[in-house]
Design a protein around this motif. Structure first.
Motif, PDB file in Angstrom:
ATOM      1  N   GLU B 199     114.379 -84.868 -17.960  1.00 22.12           N
ATOM      2  CA  GLU B 199     114.491 -85.579 -19.235  1.00 22.12           C
ATOM      3  C   GLU B 199     113.390 -86.647 -19.374  1.00 22.12           C
ATOM      4  O   GLU B 199     112.749 -86.765 -20.415  1.00 22.12           O
ATOM      5  CB  GLU B 199     115.879 -86.220 -19.338  1.00 22.12           C
ATOM      6  CG  GLU B 199     116.114 -86.921 -20.659  1.00 22.12           C
ATOM      7  CD  GLU B 199     117.497 -87.562 -20.746  1.00 22.12           C
ATOM      8  OE1 GLU B 199     118.375 -87.214 -19.934  1.00 22.12           O
ATOM      9  OE2 GLU B 199     117.671 -88.424 -21.612  1.00 22.12           O
ATOM     10  N   VAL B 200     113.188 -87.420 -18.298  1.00 21.44           N
ATOM     11  CA  VAL B 200     112.190 -88.488 -18.350  1.00 21.44           C
ATOM     12  C   VAL B 200     110.795 -87.896 -18.522  1.00 21.44           C
ATOM     13  O   VAL B 200     109.990 -88.376 -19.316  1.00 21.44           O
ATOM     14  CB  VAL B 200     112.263 -89.354 -17.075  1.00 21.44           C
ATOM     15  CG1 VAL B 200     111.120 -90.345 -17.038  1.00 21.44           C
ATOM     16  CG2 VAL B 200     113.588 -90.083 -17.005  1.00 21.44           C
ATOM     17  N   GLU B 202     110.024 -85.100 -19.959  1.00 25.54           N
ATOM     18  CA  GLU B 202     109.887 -84.646 -21.358  1.00 25.54           C
ATOM     19  C   GLU B 202     109.426 -85.790 -22.242  1.00 25.54           C
ATOM     20  O   GLU B 202     108.536 -85.623 -23.087  1.00 25.54           O
ATOM     21  CB  GLU B 202     111.237 -84.116 -21.873  1.00 25.54           C
ATOM     22  CG  GLU B 202     111.593 -82.739 -21.366  1.00 25.54           C
ATOM     23  CD  GLU B 202     112.972 -82.296 -21.823  1.00 25.54           C
ATOM     24  OE1 GLU B 202     113.335 -81.153 -21.550  1.00 25.54           O
ATOM     25  OE2 GLU B 202     113.700 -83.104 -22.437  1.00 25.54           O
ATOM     26  N   GLY B 203     110.034 -86.963 -22.032  1.00 25.28           N
ATOM     27  CA  GLY B 203     109.633 -88.135 -22.807  1.00 25.28           C
ATOM     28  C   GLY B 203     108.182 -88.511 -22.546  1.00 25.28           C
ATOM     29  O   GLY B 203     107.415 -88.759 -23.481  1.00 25.28           O
ATOM     30  N   LYS B 206     105.676 -86.185 -24.288  1.00 26.01           N
ATOM     31  CA  LYS B 206     105.530 -86.448 -25.719  1.00 26.01           C
ATOM     32  C   LYS B 206     104.669 -87.690 -25.933  1.00 26.01           C
ATOM     33  O   LYS B 206     103.789 -87.724 -26.791  1.00 26.01           O
ATOM     34  CB  LYS B 206     106.895 -86.676 -26.378  1.00 26.01           C
ATOM     35  CG  LYS B 206     107.917 -85.605 -26.133  1.00 26.01           C
ATOM     36  CD  LYS B 206     107.601 -84.344 -26.864  1.00 26.01           C
ATOM     37  CE  LYS B 206     108.463 -83.157 -26.500  1.00 26.01           C
ATOM     38  NZ  LYS B 206     109.216 -83.102 -25.279  1.00 26.01           N
ATOM     39  N   ALA B 207     104.963 -88.716 -25.141  1.00 20.18           N
ATOM     40  CA  ALA B 207     104.298 -90.003 -25.355  1.00 20.18           C
ATOM     41  C   ALA B 207     102.829 -89.957 -24.953  1.00 20.18           C
ATOM     42  O   ALA B 207     102.042 -90.790 -25.389  1.00 20.18           O
ATOM     43  CB  ALA B 207     105.025 -91.096 -24.590  1.00 20.18           C
ATOM     44  N   ALA B 235     106.425 -77.634 -21.765  1.00 17.85           N
ATOM     45  CA  ALA B 235     105.447 -78.212 -22.690  1.00 17.85           C
ATOM     46  C   ALA B 235     104.192 -77.346 -22.784  1.00 17.85           C
ATOM     47  O   ALA B 235     103.238 -77.723 -23.460  1.00 17.85           O
ATOM     48  CB  ALA B 235     105.075 -79.619 -22.247  1.00 17.85           C
TER      49      ALA B 235
END
Lengths: 333, 320
Positions: B199-200, B202-203, B206-207, B235
């Protein structure tokens, strides 16, 4: 004439979600960017609904239970058990249908256990479900023998990471489940039964309602929801992690239900609003991840936002605000 | 009740094996914390293997994460007059009294994997890894691998405030401090778990412009790295090539990822704490040789050049 209140203008939950999304956009301008990649949508917003799905599914089951003045603390542990069952079944080479059926049956059994303790033995839901919250994780550890059981069954992995029409599978499952549960509650008499039991159990019994059966059924449904969330969580990481799967998620699920406006005192509930609550929680989590804040601040930020949301929802605040609002319009005349 | 039964069981096991074993046989009690992680399970099975290899009779007690169970187990071992005690303490405080009892009974105690807040003369030695060094080895590998190229690193931390997270972060930062081209651009906690690691990550992806701005990912444990690898693949990037993956622990699944070219390096936290402990005990009991107070295990670096398939096979059965 009915007085104008804040909730007539907009549901406070929607305001809260909009507030958090705008906040996320301010700390990370690319938050609303969604692109098409490898046959699926890709972006932070998609992460929100994808990561929020397990808690949303838990919240769907939890809503009706809380509406009868109950609570199910065991959902996180049931997730771990169901994930462990699914993983061992997939490793043994069983087809997806058997794996899913096995996991859901285990969830059903856990739910029936909780429901029996509450409905037939009259044990306080808090205590009755605490038993399985503690024991369930132990059962999951027994099944996985303390290690992470990894599997490579593509069908099971699809449940956690696949996509339908570009949307992540977990979100699709949560959406379908939400609509189905909402229709069953509102298009049949079951929703009324739940509200009657939550408002006044004895009165519901005197009207001839078989309250025990309804309560048993609600906990069983909650167990199945938890099992589904557990299968998704395991499929997502391609392994069953008995120690960590669903850890503390019962608290997130209860929070989602509360943010959604369901009363902990029973009687009033809304399943779609609980799902919205789960999305609000996840929007906050994802926002923290993309913001670049040091992890020491995670919990403080979360707590502050939640307090703000709950204050926004409070009837007192709504009253004060609408009175101000009312006065201002009078003056305007 | 449970403890009594376990003790009786292990006593009968002692009787069984002592008839067959050699005269120089040692009896050692081992109080383990529990089986909360795969690494802990591996430590237990490796300890049993090491004991068997040396002909040591091991009395095993699982404390199920409770200090009172460990203290009871230690008192049981003392009452039975074992030759030595191994203990992996669940917490650091509250050991003084029972350690004194062991000292009075002249039974040497060796601490495994974690330390205690007690006077050093109450135990013979402690065998543990150097967590700062683990981070440093990972950082040195990265500095050497990227050379003078600019490298933006994202870090997946362990649980906020936990000792391994603090130390592994510190060691890594020390190692890359002199390379101005390497910088940690994002750091968040993944709670040492696979799902949070995913989850982290994935963030982060994106960032950081869909991951195109990230050159390497450093995770405080392999489980988070395994989760992050999946996020990188989702991704549309190649973990191990587009984004370098370095982590700590050396669990079997990271070797499986290495075999596919999806992980680049891991630093071993060896589950074999008992081997050095038995060696120190043996020397002490036979010739009275006082071992060093702190025995530090090796923090070995593994890369795809170190036979990941063999390492995977070797570790698979240990209960990770």
């Amino acid at each position: 004439m009915r007085r104008l209140s804040l909730s007539d203008i907009a549901k406070p939950q929607l305001l809260a979600l909009a507030f958090i999304l705008v906040l996320n956009w301010m700390v990370f301008p690319g938050f609303f960017n969604v692109t098409w990649q490898d046959g699926r949508l890709f972006g932070s917003l998609i992460d929100v609904i994808n990561r929020g799905a397990p808690v949303a599914i838990l919240a769907i089951g939890m809503t009706a239970i809380i509406a009868t003045r109950g609570v199910d603390l065991s959902v996180g542990a049931v997730m771990a058990v169901a994930g462990a069952v699914a993983a061992t079944s997939a490793v043994a080479g069983q087809p997806l249908i058997v794996t899913l059926a096995g996991a859901l049956l285990v969830g059903l059994a856990c739910g029936l256990w909780n429901g029996s303790l509450v409905a037939f033995l009259g044990i306080q839901p808090f205590v009755a479900t605490l038993v399985l919250m503690v024991a369930g994780r132990g059962v999951a550890q027994l099944i996985t023998e303390g290690s992470i059981v990894t599997f490579s069954d593509p069908a099971l992995i699809f449940v956690g990471t696949g996509s339908v029409l570009g949307l992540p599978m977990p979100a699709v499952i949560a959406l379908i489940l939400m609509i189905a549960a909402h229709l069953v509650m509102r298009r049949t008499a079951i929703g009324l039964f739940v509200e009657a039991i939550g408002t006044n159990l004895s009165a519901a019994n005197y009207t001839g309602l078989r309250a025990r059966t309804v309560i048993l059924g609600l906990y069983a449904f909650g167990g199945c929801c938890a099992a589904l969330a557990g299968v998704i969580a395991a499929a997502d990481i391609r392994g069953a992690d008995a120690n960590n799967a669903g850890l503390w998620l019962e608290l997130d699920a209860i929070l989602a239900v509360v943010i959604g406006g369901t009363s902990l005192l029973g009687g009033r509930f809304s399943i779609p609003m609980s799902v919205l609550g789960a999305v609000i929680i996840q929007a906050m989590n994802t926002g923290i991840l993309v913001s670049g804040l040091p992890p020491e601040f995670n919990l403080i930020v979360k707590a502050s936002v939640i307090i703000l949301i709950l204050v926004m929802q409070s009837d007192r605040v709504a009253e004060v605000v609408s009175r101000r609002f009312g006065r201002m319009t009078t003056r305007g005349k | 009740m449970n403890i009594v039964r376990k003790l009786a069981l292990s006593a009968s096991m002692v009787a069984l094996c002592c008839t067959a074993a050699s005269a120089a046989n040692l009896t050692v009690g081992f109080s383990q914390i529990g089986s909360e992680s795969g690494w802990r399970a591996a430590e237990t099975s490796v300890t049993k293997q090491e004991a068997e290899k040396r002909g040591v009779t091991l009395k095993f007690a699982d404390a199920q994460q409770k200090q009172e169970n460990q203290i009871k187990a230690l008192r049981g071992f003392i009452a039975q007059g074992v030759d030595a005690i191994l203990v992996a303490p669940v917490v650091a405080t509250g050991w003084e009294e029972v350690l004194k009892e062991a000292k009075e009974a002249k039974i040497p105690v060796v601490l495994l994997d974690r330390g205690v807040d007690a006077p050093q003369d109450l135990y013979l030695t402690s065998v543990a890894s150097d967590q700062v060094k683990e981070g440093r080895v990972a950082g040195e590998w990265l500095a050497k691998t990227v050379g003078s190229k600019d490298c933006r690193v994202v870090e997946l931390q362990g649980t906020v405030g936990s000792t391994p997270a603090i130390n592994r972060k510190k060691g890594f930062e020390e190692a890359i401090a002199s390379s101005k081209n390497i910088s940690i651009v994002r750091s968040q906690t993944g709670d040492f778990t696979r799902s949070k690691g995913k989850e982290v990550m994935e963030g982060f992806l994106k960032a950081e412009n869909g991951g195109k701005n990230i050159c390497a990912m450093y995770a405080h444990n392999d489980d988070m790295a395994v989760g992050a690898i999946q996020a990188i693949k989702d991704a549309g990037l190649k973990p191990g090539t587009d984004i370098l993956v370095v982590s700590i622990d050396a669990v079997p699944d990271i070797f499986a990822a290495m075999m596919k070219g999806e992980a680049n390096a891991t630093v071993e936290l060896t589950p074999n704490m008992a081997g050095p402990a038995f060696d120190a005990l043996d020397a002490y009991l036979k010739s009275g040789k006082q071992p060093a107070k702190f025995i530090i295990t090796e923090s070995k670096l593994y890369t795809p050049a170190d036979d990941p398939k063999g390492e995977y096979e070797r570790r698979k059965g240990l209960g990770y």
